[in-house]
Write a protein that holds these residues in place. Structure first.
Motif, PDB file in Angstrom:
ATOM      1  N   PRO A  14       0.804  -1.233   0.000  1.00  0.00           N
ATOM      2  CA  PRO A  14       0.000   0.000   0.000  1.00  0.00           C
ATOM      3  C   PRO A  14       0.834   1.279   0.000  1.00  0.00           C
ATOM      4  CG  PRO A  14      -0.943  -1.597   1.519  1.00  0.00           C
ATOM      5  CD  PRO A  14       0.385  -2.150   1.087  1.00  0.00           C
ATOM      6  N   SER A  15       1.966   1.256   0.691  1.00  0.00           N
ATOM      7  CA  SER A  15       2.828   2.443   0.703  1.00  0.00           C
ATOM      8  C   SER A  15       3.431   2.693  -0.670  1.00  0.00           C
ATOM      9  CB  SER A  15       3.947   2.272   1.738  1.00  0.00           C
ATOM     10  OG  SER A  15       3.438   2.354   3.055  1.00  0.00           O
ATOM     11  N   LEU A  16       3.903   1.644  -1.324  1.00  0.00           N
ATOM     12  CA  LEU A  16       4.431   1.802  -2.680  1.00  0.00           C
ATOM     13  C   LEU A  16       3.354   2.349  -3.600  1.00  0.00           C
ATOM     14  CD1 LEU A  16       6.448   1.442  -4.976  1.00  0.00           C
ATOM     15  CD2 LEU A  16       5.796  -0.980  -5.092  1.00  0.00           C
ATOM     16  N   GLN A  17       2.144   1.794  -3.503  1.00  0.00           N
ATOM     17  CA  GLN A  17       1.068   2.240  -4.386  1.00  0.00           C
ATOM     18  C   GLN A  17       0.697   3.689  -4.129  1.00  0.00           C
ATOM     19  OE1 GLN A  17      -0.161   0.159  -6.921  1.00  0.00           O
ATOM     20  NE2 GLN A  17      -0.836   2.207  -7.578  1.00  0.00           N
ATOM     21  N   ALA A  18       0.693   4.088  -2.853  1.00  0.00           N
ATOM     22  CA  ALA A  18       0.366   5.479  -2.533  1.00  0.00           C
ATOM     23  C   ALA A  18       1.368   6.447  -3.159  1.00  0.00           C
ATOM     24  CB  ALA A  18       0.331   5.677  -1.016  1.00  0.00           C
ATOM     25  N   LEU A  19       2.632   6.059  -3.185  1.00  0.00           N
ATOM     26  CA  LEU A  19       3.655   6.922  -3.772  1.00  0.00           C
ATOM     27  C   LEU A  19       3.606   6.892  -5.295  1.00  0.00           C
ATOM     28  CD1 LEU A  19       6.574   6.165  -1.300  1.00  0.00           C
ATOM     29  CD2 LEU A  19       5.004   8.117  -1.314  1.00  0.00           C
ATOM     30  N   LEU A  20       3.254   5.743  -5.858  1.00  0.00           N
ATOM     31  CA  LEU A  20       3.072   5.672  -7.308  1.00  0.00           C
ATOM     32  C   LEU A  20       1.916   6.563  -7.753  1.00  0.00           C
ATOM     33  CD1 LEU A  20       3.519   1.837  -7.948  1.00  0.00           C
ATOM     34  CD2 LEU A  20       5.095   3.658  -8.624  1.00  0.00           C
ATOM     35  N   ASP A  21       0.890   6.651  -6.899  1.00  0.00           N
ATOM     36  CA  ASP A  21      -0.292   7.451  -7.233  1.00  0.00           C
ATOM     37  C   ASP A  21      -0.109   8.938  -6.954  1.00  0.00           C
ATOM     38  OD1 ASP A  21      -1.550   5.107  -7.953  1.00  0.00           O
ATOM     39  OD2 ASP A  21      -2.649   4.897  -6.067  1.00  0.00           O
ATOM     40  N   SER A  22       0.951   9.301  -6.235  1.00  0.00           N
ATOM     41  CA  SER A  22       1.166  10.697  -5.864  1.00  0.00           C
ATOM     42  C   SER A  22       1.575  11.528  -7.075  1.00  0.00           C
ATOM     43  CB  SER A  22       2.248  10.785  -4.783  1.00  0.00           C
ATOM     44  OG  SER A  22       2.610  12.136  -4.544  1.00  0.00           O
ATOM     45  N   ASP A  23       1.035  12.744  -7.159  1.00  0.00           N
ATOM     46  CA  ASP A  23       1.447  13.643  -8.246  1.00  0.00           C
ATOM     47  C   ASP A  23       2.598  14.548  -7.816  1.00  0.00           C
ATOM     48  OD1 ASP A  23       0.131  15.304  -6.491  1.00  0.00           O
ATOM     49  OD2 ASP A  23      -1.439  15.932  -7.894  1.00  0.00           O
ATOM     50  N   ARG A  24       3.122  14.319  -6.593  1.00  0.00           N
ATOM     51  CA  ARG A  24       4.218  15.139  -6.088  1.00  0.00           C
ATOM     52  C   ARG A  24       5.563  14.407  -6.107  1.00  0.00           C
ATOM     53  NH1 ARG A  24       2.260  18.378  -0.752  1.00  0.00           N
ATOM     54  NH2 ARG A  24       4.375  19.222  -1.057  1.00  0.00           N
ATOM     55  N   HIS A  25       5.536  13.111  -6.337  1.00  0.00           N
ATOM     56  CA  HIS A  25       6.759  12.314  -6.260  1.00  0.00           C
ATOM     57  C   HIS A  25       6.845  11.342  -7.430  1.00  0.00           C
ATOM     58  CE1 HIS A  25       6.891  13.957  -2.234  1.00  0.00           C
ATOM     59  NE2 HIS A  25       5.718  13.396  -1.962  1.00  0.00           N
ATOM     60  N   GLU A  26       8.066  10.942  -7.741  1.00  0.00           N
ATOM     61  CA  GLU A  26       8.310   9.975  -8.814  1.00  0.00           C
ATOM     62  C   GLU A  26       9.121   8.807  -8.244  1.00  0.00           C
ATOM     63  OE1 GLU A  26      10.565   9.599 -13.153  1.00  0.00           O
ATOM     64  OE2 GLU A  26      10.926  11.339 -11.863  1.00  0.00           O
ATOM     65  N   ALA A 174       0.443   3.970   5.021  1.00  0.00           N
ATOM     66  CA  ALA A 174       0.801   4.450   3.681  1.00  0.00           C
ATOM     67  C   ALA A 174       0.485   5.931   3.542  1.00  0.00           C
ATOM     68  CB  ALA A 174       0.051   3.638   2.628  1.00  0.00           C
ATOM     69  N   GLY A 175      -0.642   6.356   4.105  1.00  0.00           N
ATOM     70  CA  GLY A 175      -0.982   7.770   4.076  1.00  0.00           C
ATOM     71  C   GLY A 175      -0.016   8.611   4.887  1.00  0.00           C
ATOM     72  N   LEU A 176       0.407   8.078   6.047  1.00  0.00           N
ATOM     73  CA  LEU A 176       1.387   8.785   6.873  1.00  0.00           C
ATOM     74  C   LEU A 176       2.707   8.946   6.134  1.00  0.00           C
ATOM     75  CD1 LEU A 176       2.436   9.964   9.560  1.00  0.00           C
ATOM     76  CD2 LEU A 176       2.943   7.605  10.265  1.00  0.00           C
ATOM     77  N   LEU A 177       3.162   7.891   5.466  1.00  0.00           N
ATOM     78  CA  LEU A 177       4.431   7.960   4.744  1.00  0.00           C
ATOM     79  C   LEU A 177       4.367   8.985   3.615  1.00  0.00           C
ATOM     80  CD1 LEU A 177       7.291   6.871   4.324  1.00  0.00           C
ATOM     81  CD2 LEU A 177       6.318   5.071   2.882  1.00  0.00           C
ATOM     82  N   ALA A 178       3.262   8.977   2.863  1.00  0.00           N
ATOM     83  CA  ALA A 178       3.112   9.945   1.779  1.00  0.00           C
ATOM     84  C   ALA A 178       3.087  11.372   2.321  1.00  0.00           C
ATOM     85  CB  ALA A 178       1.842   9.638   0.988  1.00  0.00           C
ATOM     86  N   ALA A 179       2.362  11.594   3.424  1.00  0.00           N
ATOM     87  CA  ALA A 179       2.297  12.933   4.019  1.00  0.00           C
ATOM     88  C   ALA A 179       3.659  13.372   4.540  1.00  0.00           C
ATOM     89  CB  ALA A 179       1.264  12.940   5.144  1.00  0.00           C
ATOM     90  N   THR A 180       4.424  12.420   5.079  1.00  0.00           N
ATOM     91  CA  THR A 180       5.762  12.743   5.568  1.00  0.00           C
ATOM     92  C   THR A 180       6.655  13.217   4.427  1.00  0.00           C
ATOM     93  OG1 THR A 180       5.606  11.167   7.405  1.00  0.00           O
ATOM     94  CG2 THR A 180       7.819  11.789   6.673  1.00  0.00           C
TER      95      THR A 180
END
Length: 310
Positions: A14-26, A174-180
């Motif tokens: 889920p953490s990997l997927q959250a970062l893949l879905d983010s428009d702020r990170h690659e 996963a949400g916490l990691l993306a927000a961090t």
């Protein structure tokens, strides 16, 4: 930010997927444990994180360990701003920790400094914690000792197994990691040293650790069984053969004169004695068979009167 994600088991997906879905990170690459032999055929199998990266068309690095010189060279070439890491499974040496601009950002499934180590969720269930959570922190060379970037809490439900709780933490974490990572990118987030007091430790569990101690009170037996479910899996022995306990709960209304490990059953219940009230066994896995309803098993097992789990 340019990210190289490090992780191995299903809970990291889920953490990997959250970062893949983010428009702020690659996410430019993924680091995972090498393919492992699994199943009866002992064929090589990708880790869940590696498989998810393959599906997304991302480069996967599977070094034998994080000290591998070729891995360090490739990581430098990828020029990551940060390496988010969730249950990767290898210790990372200082020279490799220093490669990304913002370091390795670890998601750990406890409220640090509580339950540092490999099995924080199991420890929280076994201890009867009512609240746990997840922490993001800057990885250092210690065992989950780095400065904290963010936290979130999660209620431990009365019948949670370690698997139930870890599944929820994997998603909310996963949400916490993306927000961090968002906070690091914006410059709004600063790491804070962990408190000096309150540290506890949760070392990796072995199969031997999962053996049920029927001489304990039912409350402790119940927590223990749930804390090692689904892995390594609670077990006991009967006639020298190992038997797995799937699910069980204290039988508060049952007679309390059943000795520790002593088995008793009727048409409605299958009980095993403890130091206090018996445990009602709901599912069980006899040696060489699949997990099954405990009453179905005991009806066909033809146990002698006075049979004991040891």
């Amino acid at each position: 930010m340019r990210l190289v994600f490090a992780g191995t088991p299903e809970v990291a997906v889920p953490s990997l997927q959250a970062l893949l879905d983010s428009d702020r990170h690659e996410v430019v690459a993924v680091v995972s444990r090498p393919d492992a032999r699994t199943g009866r055929g002992r064929g090589l199998s990708r880790s869940p994180v590696a498989a998810a990266a393959d599906a997304a068309g991302i480069e996967v690095l599977t070094p034998p360990n994080a000290r591998d010189p070729e891995f360090a060279e490739r990581l430098r070439a990828l020029t990551p701003d940060a390496v988010p890491v969730v249950a990767y499974g290898h210790l990372v040496p200082r020279p490799v920790l220093d490669i990304p601009t913002h370091g390795w950002i670890n998601l750990h499934f406890s409220l640090l400094p509580a339950w540092r180590g490999a099995a924080p969720v199991n420890a929280a269930v076994a201890a009867g914690d009512e609240v746990t959570g997840a922490t993001t922190f800057l990885l250092d060379e210690g065992m989950d000792t780095g400065p904290v970037l963010g936290t979130m809490t999660e209620t431990v439900r009365p019948r949670d197994t370690a698997g139930d709780l870890l599944g929820r933490l994997g998603v909310s974490g996963a949400g916490l990691l993306a927000a961090t990572l968002d906070g690091i990118e914006s410059g709004e987030l600063r790491a804070v040293p962990q408190p000096a007091d309150g540290a506890s430790h949760a070392p990796k569990l072995t199969v031997d650790d999962a053996r049920v101690r029927w001489s304990d009170p039912a409350l402790a037996v119940d927590r223990h069984i749930r804390s090692v479910t689904p892995a390594p899996g609670a077990w006991t022995t009967l006639g020298g053969e190992r038997v797995k306990i799937g699910s069980a709960r204290p039988a508060e209304d049952a007679p309390t004169d059943l000795g520790p490990g002593l088995i008793s059953w009727d048409k409605r219940s299958f009980l095993v004695g403890t130091a206090t009230v018996p445990m009602a066994i709901e599912t069980i896995q006899p040696h060489g068979k699949k997990m099954m309803n405990a009453l179905d098993w005991v009806r066909g097992a033809r146990l002698d009167e006075g049979a004991v789990f040891e």
